[in-house]
Design a protein around this motif. Structure first.
Motif, PDB file in Angstrom:
ATOM      1  N   ALA A 175      63.596  16.656  11.646  1.00 50.58           N
ATOM      2  CA  ALA A 175      62.191  16.376  11.963  1.00 50.58           C
ATOM      3  C   ALA A 175      61.510  17.651  12.476  1.00 50.58           C
ATOM      4  CB  ALA A 175      62.087  15.265  12.994  1.00 50.58           C
ATOM      5  N   ASP A 176      62.293  18.563  13.054  1.00 52.32           N
ATOM      6  CA  ASP A 176      61.753  19.807  13.593  1.00 52.32           C
ATOM      7  C   ASP A 176      61.204  20.696  12.475  1.00 52.32           C
ATOM      8  OD1 ASP A 176      62.612  18.993  16.095  1.00 52.32           O
ATOM      9  OD2 ASP A 176      64.464  20.157  15.993  1.00 52.32           O
ATOM     10  N   THR A 177      60.169  21.476  12.805  1.00 52.93           N
ATOM     11  CA  THR A 177      59.572  22.415  11.857  1.00 52.93           C
ATOM     12  C   THR A 177      59.504  23.795  12.478  1.00 52.93           C
ATOM     13  OG1 THR A 177      57.326  21.980  12.624  1.00 52.93           O
ATOM     14  CG2 THR A 177      58.143  20.583  10.827  1.00 52.93           C
ATOM     15  N   ASP A 178      59.302  24.786  11.619  1.00 54.70           N
ATOM     16  CA  ASP A 178      59.028  26.124  12.135  1.00 54.70           C
ATOM     17  C   ASP A 178      57.533  26.199  12.425  1.00 54.70           C
ATOM     18  OD1 ASP A 178      57.779  26.541   9.654  1.00 54.70           O
ATOM     19  OD2 ASP A 178      59.033  28.234   9.083  1.00 54.70           O
ATOM     20  N   GLU A 179      57.062  27.355  12.868  1.00 55.86           N
ATOM     21  CA  GLU A 179      55.644  27.485  13.246  1.00 55.86           C
ATOM     22  C   GLU A 179      54.689  27.386  12.057  1.00 55.86           C
ATOM     23  OE1 GLU A 179      57.128  31.622  12.546  1.00 55.86           O
ATOM     24  OE2 GLU A 179      57.898  29.892  13.629  1.00 55.86           O
ATOM     25  N   THR A 180      55.221  27.454  10.831  1.00 54.82           N
ATOM     26  CA  THR A 180      54.363  27.298   9.650  1.00 54.82           C
ATOM     27  C   THR A 180      54.302  25.836   9.195  1.00 54.82           C
ATOM     28  OG1 THR A 180      56.098  27.671   7.992  1.00 54.82           O
ATOM     29  CG2 THR A 180      54.980  29.640   8.878  1.00 54.82           C
ATOM     30  N   GLY A 181      55.048  24.948   9.891  1.00 55.12           N
ATOM     31  CA  GLY A 181      55.039  23.530   9.557  1.00 55.12           C
ATOM     32  C   GLY A 181      56.102  23.106   8.557  1.00 55.12           C
ATOM     33  N   ARG A 182      57.009  24.013   8.201  1.00 60.74           N
ATOM     34  CA  ARG A 182      58.073  23.702   7.240  1.00 60.74           C
ATOM     35  C   ARG A 182      59.256  23.079   7.976  1.00 60.74           C
ATOM     36  NH1 ARG A 182      57.040  25.727   1.889  1.00 60.74           N
ATOM     37  NH2 ARG A 182      55.024  26.732   2.074  1.00 60.74           N
ATOM     38  N   HIS A 183      59.789  21.985   7.428  1.00 59.83           N
ATOM     39  CA  HIS A 183      60.931  21.312   8.043  1.00 59.83           C
ATOM     40  C   HIS A 183      62.183  22.175   7.969  1.00 59.83           C
ATOM     41  CE1 HIS A 183      59.329  17.334   8.952  1.00 59.83           C
ATOM     42  NE2 HIS A 183      58.531  17.545   7.906  1.00 59.83           N
ATOM     43  N   LEU A 184      63.032  22.044   8.992  1.00 59.13           N
ATOM     44  CA  LEU A 184      64.306  22.747   9.016  1.00 59.13           C
ATOM     45  C   LEU A 184      65.330  21.948   8.218  1.00 59.13           C
ATOM     46  CD1 LEU A 184      64.535  23.773  12.783  1.00 59.13           C
ATOM     47  CD2 LEU A 184      63.451  24.995  10.894  1.00 59.13           C
ATOM     48  N   ARG A 185      66.187  22.654   7.476  1.00 62.72           N
ATOM     49  CA  ARG A 185      67.276  22.043   6.710  1.00 62.72           C
ATOM     50  C   ARG A 185      68.573  22.554   7.327  1.00 62.72           C
ATOM     51  NH1 ARG A 185      68.011  19.389   2.060  1.00 62.72           N
ATOM     52  NH2 ARG A 185      65.831  19.653   1.430  1.00 62.72           N
ATOM     53  N   GLU A 186      69.188  21.720   8.138  1.00 61.68           N
ATOM     54  CA  GLU A 186      70.402  22.057   8.880  1.00 61.68           C
ATOM     55  C   GLU A 186      71.614  22.107   7.958  1.00 61.68           C
ATOM     56  OE1 GLU A 186      72.612  22.853  12.363  1.00 61.68           O
ATOM     57  OE2 GLU A 186      70.452  22.611  12.199  1.00 61.68           O
ATOM     58  N   VAL A 187      72.374  23.212   8.047  1.00 60.43           N
ATOM     59  CA  VAL A 187      73.631  23.348   7.320  1.00 60.43           C
ATOM     60  C   VAL A 187      74.695  23.815   8.303  1.00 60.43           C
ATOM     61  CG1 VAL A 187      72.616  23.763   5.045  1.00 60.43           C
ATOM     62  CG2 VAL A 187      72.997  25.692   6.570  1.00 60.43           C
ATOM     63  N   PRO A 188      75.974  23.501   8.029  1.00 56.08           N
ATOM     64  CA  PRO A 188      77.043  23.947   8.932  1.00 56.08           C
ATOM     65  C   PRO A 188      77.106  25.475   8.995  1.00 56.08           C
ATOM     66  CG  PRO A 188      77.869  22.372   7.300  1.00 56.08           C
ATOM     67  CD  PRO A 188      76.469  22.722   6.910  1.00 56.08           C
ATOM     68  N   GLY A 189      77.493  25.995  10.135  1.00 56.93           N
ATOM     69  CA  GLY A 189      77.513  27.436  10.361  1.00 56.93           C
ATOM     70  C   GLY A 189      78.537  28.225   9.559  1.00 56.93           C
ATOM     71  N   GLY A 190      79.645  27.622   9.137  1.00 55.06           N
ATOM     72  CA  GLY A 190      80.719  28.350   8.465  1.00 55.06           C
ATOM     73  C   GLY A 190      80.296  29.189   7.281  1.00 55.06           C
ATOM     74  N   ASN A 191      79.631  28.592   6.309  1.00 55.40           N
ATOM     75  CA  ASN A 191      79.178  29.314   5.123  1.00 55.40           C
ATOM     76  C   ASN A 191      77.664  29.292   5.003  1.00 55.40           C
ATOM     77  OD1 ASN A 191      81.695  30.148   4.142  1.00 55.40           O
ATOM     78  ND2 ASN A 191      82.071  28.143   3.275  1.00 55.40           N
ATOM     79  N   ALA A 192      77.000  29.183   6.122  1.00 55.86           N
ATOM     80  CA  ALA A 192      75.534  29.127   6.117  1.00 55.86           C
ATOM     81  C   ALA A 192      74.950  30.459   5.653  1.00 55.86           C
ATOM     82  CB  ALA A 192      75.019  28.808   7.514  1.00 55.86           C
ATOM     83  N   PRO A 193      73.772  30.414   5.054  1.00 60.06           N
ATOM     84  CA  PRO A 193      73.108  31.659   4.671  1.00 60.06           C
ATOM     85  C   PRO A 193      72.841  32.526   5.903  1.00 60.06           C
ATOM     86  CG  PRO A 193      71.915  29.742   3.817  1.00 60.06           C
ATOM     87  CD  PRO A 193      72.969  29.239   4.736  1.00 60.06           C
ATOM     88  N   GLU A 194      72.856  33.825   5.702  1.00 62.24           N
ATOM     89  CA  GLU A 194      72.523  34.775   6.762  1.00 62.24           C
ATOM     90  C   GLU A 194      71.630  35.857   6.173  1.00 62.24           C
ATOM     91  OE1 GLU A 194      75.870  36.305   9.057  1.00 62.24           O
ATOM     92  OE2 GLU A 194      77.059  34.607   8.370  1.00 62.24           O
TER      93      GLU A 194
END
Length: 163
Positions: free
Chosen positions: A37-56
């Motif tokens: 439900a959380d968004t960044d300051e531009t209003g885009r929703h966050l897409r949570e992924v596990p930290g192991g192979n998450a994009p960086e």
């Protein structure tokens, strides 16, 4: 002139060149990660992924002719080609580049030239944030996947950077 950078310690994944086009506000029903439900300051929703192979992403900013050269390094991430389907795909998408919280570019590549007129005298924060092709923000532990480098422009440089 002072330039700071943040780089990733491991391998880099490649991307094509060019800038993306707007995708609207639709959020993919893709099974990749969890849309928060959380968004960044531009209003885009966050897409949570596990930290192991998450994009960086890492960002390096150095002085260049008439401005600053920005170089991005990616890990577990590849830029999608222009015209990619607006669907979240693991480790794919584009980067948005912000200066002091204001978006200045959408990137589908590793490099960008930041015009001097955007960074006048003082210290500025240059942030690269990763987005999925559906417009959601890749996130780990509720925080956007991003990296920030600070740059400081001196008074002498400020005079040449202004229009």
């Amino acid at each position: 002139m002072l330039a700071a950078c943040v780089l990733l310690p491991c391998g880099v994944a490649g991307c094509g060149s060019g800038e993306s086009r707007g995708r609207g506000d639709a959020v993919s029903s893709s099974p990749v990660g969890t849309v928060l439900a959380d968004t960044d300051e531009t209003g885009r929703h966050l897409r949570e992924v596990p930290g192991g192979n998450a994009p960086e992403v890492g960002v390096q900013v150095t002085p260049g002719p008439g401005g600053w050269d920005v170089r991005l390094a990616f890990r577990h991430f590849r830029c999608s080609a222009p015209g990619a389907r607006p669907t979240a795909v693991t480790g794919r998408g584009l980067a948005h580049l912000f200066v002091d919280g204001h978006r200045v570019a959408r990137l589908r590549g590793h490099e960008y030239h930041l015009p001097g007129r955007l960074v006048r005298r003082g210290t500025h924060h240059v942030t690269a944030r990763l987005y999925a092709d559906d417009g959601t923000v890749w996130a780990v532990r509720g925080e956007p996947v991003q990296s920030t480098a600070d740059i400081t422009v001196s008074a002498a440089e400020s005079g040449t950077a202004q229009p």
